[in-house]
Design an enzyme around this catalytic site. Structure first.
Site, PDB file in Angstrom:
ATOM      1  N   GLY A  12       0.780  -1.229   0.000  1.00  0.00           N
ATOM      2  CA  GLY A  12       0.000   0.000   0.000  1.00  0.00           C
ATOM      3  C   GLY A  12       0.814   1.283   0.000  1.00  0.00           C
ATOM      4  N   SER A  13       2.080   1.215  -0.413  1.00  0.00           N
ATOM      5  CA  SER A  13       2.878   2.452  -0.377  1.00  0.00           C
ATOM      6  C   SER A  13       2.362   3.472  -1.390  1.00  0.00           C
ATOM      7  CB  SER A  13       4.364   2.153  -0.592  1.00  0.00           C
ATOM      8  OG  SER A  13       4.605   1.704  -1.906  1.00  0.00           O
ATOM      9  N   ARG A  93      -5.080  -9.111  -9.016  1.00  0.00           N
ATOM     10  CA  ARG A  93      -6.038  -9.954  -9.741  1.00  0.00           C
ATOM     11  C   ARG A  93      -6.449  -9.308 -11.060  1.00  0.00           C
ATOM     12  NH1 ARG A  93      -8.300 -14.127  -6.356  1.00  0.00           N
ATOM     13  NH2 ARG A  93      -7.289 -13.865  -4.336  1.00  0.00           N
ATOM     14  N   ASN A 109      -4.052   1.894 -13.511  1.00  0.00           N
ATOM     15  CA  ASN A 109      -3.106   1.016 -12.805  1.00  0.00           C
ATOM     16  C   ASN A 109      -1.728   1.649 -12.860  1.00  0.00           C
ATOM     17  OD1 ASN A 109      -2.079  -1.437 -11.613  1.00  0.00           O
ATOM     18  ND2 ASN A 109      -1.332  -2.039 -13.630  1.00  0.00           N
ATOM     19  N   HIS A 111       2.355   0.445 -12.930  1.00  0.00           N
ATOM     20  CA  HIS A 111       3.173  -0.744 -13.166  1.00  0.00           C
ATOM     21  C   HIS A 111       4.650  -0.344 -13.131  1.00  0.00           C
ATOM     22  CE1 HIS A 111       4.273  -4.657 -14.732  1.00  0.00           C
ATOM     23  NE2 HIS A 111       5.075  -4.033 -15.586  1.00  0.00           N
ATOM     24  N   ASP A 143      -7.297  -2.270 -19.345  1.00  0.00           N
ATOM     25  CA  ASP A 143      -8.204  -2.978 -20.252  1.00  0.00           C
ATOM     26  C   ASP A 143      -8.155  -4.465 -19.908  1.00  0.00           C
ATOM     27  OD1 ASP A 143      -5.880  -3.946 -21.406  1.00  0.00           O
ATOM     28  OD2 ASP A 143      -6.035  -2.726 -23.221  1.00  0.00           O
ATOM     29  N   ASP A 147      -1.451  -5.369 -17.608  1.00  0.00           N
ATOM     30  CA  ASP A 147      -0.438  -4.307 -17.772  1.00  0.00           C
ATOM     31  C   ASP A 147      -0.435  -3.778 -19.205  1.00  0.00           C
ATOM     32  OD1 ASP A 147       0.248  -4.778 -15.113  1.00  0.00           O
ATOM     33  OD2 ASP A 147       1.732  -6.271 -15.651  1.00  0.00           O
ATOM     34  N   LYS A 174      10.002   4.830  -5.491  1.00  0.00           N
ATOM     35  CA  LYS A 174      10.064   6.254  -5.156  1.00  0.00           C
ATOM     36  C   LYS A 174       9.486   7.078  -6.320  1.00  0.00           C
ATOM     37  CE  LYS A 174      13.133   9.447  -2.907  1.00  0.00           C
ATOM     38  NZ  LYS A 174      14.265  10.152  -3.501  1.00  0.00           N
ATOM     39  N   GLU A 176       7.320   5.999  -8.455  1.00  0.00           N
ATOM     40  CA  GLU A 176       5.874   5.740  -8.499  1.00  0.00           C
ATOM     41  C   GLU A 176       5.110   6.668  -7.565  1.00  0.00           C
ATOM     42  OE1 GLU A 176       5.170   1.096  -9.606  1.00  0.00           O
ATOM     43  OE2 GLU A 176       5.488   1.535  -7.501  1.00  0.00           O
TER      44      GLU A 176
END
Ligand code: GRF
Length: 193
Positions: A12-13, A93, A109, A111, A143, A147, A174, A176
């Protein structure tokens, strides 16, 4: 205020980075709910710390996707909370049609690679093994493929001589933590959501 719903399976960072950015007044958004498919996941503890409603969702019997009943529950919880943008932050998931259709072009998302390079697991390790000079992070619309989907923003980091998987991963994370709030800000400013 853009209403966010954050989904995560782990540390959860990135969720913390978003909540801190909101608290500092740097992101005009509100996290309405945090949902995890893992009992006791640290991301749920972070939500509690910030006073955000949070929920463990029983995923059902499959390993890589939610059972249909869990999918329906997930959509219901997000809709009931008034979520406008679904933010995957370490969600492990596959996001299937039912969820995609409920939030068209409203699921994003993050990645840990410069997509389209290195989708999948341990992307930083893949970059190291491929002898890349640079790695990074990507925020993209979700989608039906893993990824994959239109890229919203990317941030590059160098791969330094002597980097280990751990040191490179830490540098990417970092990046991200700055990239995710910035990418959501960008979507708001562009009127894309
Ligand atoms: C991040 O590195 C993200 O890119 C990937 O999963 C990781 C989640 O980390 N999708 P955290 O749970 O936000 O710390």
């Amino acid at each position: 205020m853009l209403a966010l719903g954050v989904l995560g399976s782990g540390r959860g960072s990135n969720c913390r980075a978003l909540l801190e950015s909101i608290r500092r007044g740097q992101l005009a958004a509100e996290v309405k709910v945090v949902i995890s498919d893992v009992v006791g996941a640290p991301i749920l503890e972070i939500a509690r710390e910030f006073g955000v409603p949070h929920l463990y969702l029983t995923p059902g019997k499959f390993r890589s996707r939610l059972e249909p009943a869990a999918e329906a529950q997930l959509v219901r919880v997000l809709q009931d909370a008034g979520v406008e943008l679904v933010v995957l932050a370490g969600w492990m998931r596959i996001v299937k049609q039912e969820i995609l259709q409920a939030f068209p072009r409203r699921i994003i998302n993050i990645h840990p690679s410069l997509l389209p390079k290195f989708p999948g697991l341990a992307a930083w390790q893949q970059a190291l093994q491929a002898n890349e000079k640079h790695a990074g992070a990507t925020v993209h619309f979700v989608d039906e493929q893993i990824d994959h989907g239109a890229i919203i923003a990317q941030r590059e980091v160098p791969i330094l001589p002597g980097d280990s998987a751990e040191s490179l991963h830490a540098r990417i994370q970092k990046a991200e933590h700055a990239l995710y709030p910035a990418a959501i800000r960008q979507l708001i400013e562009e009127g894309a959501i």
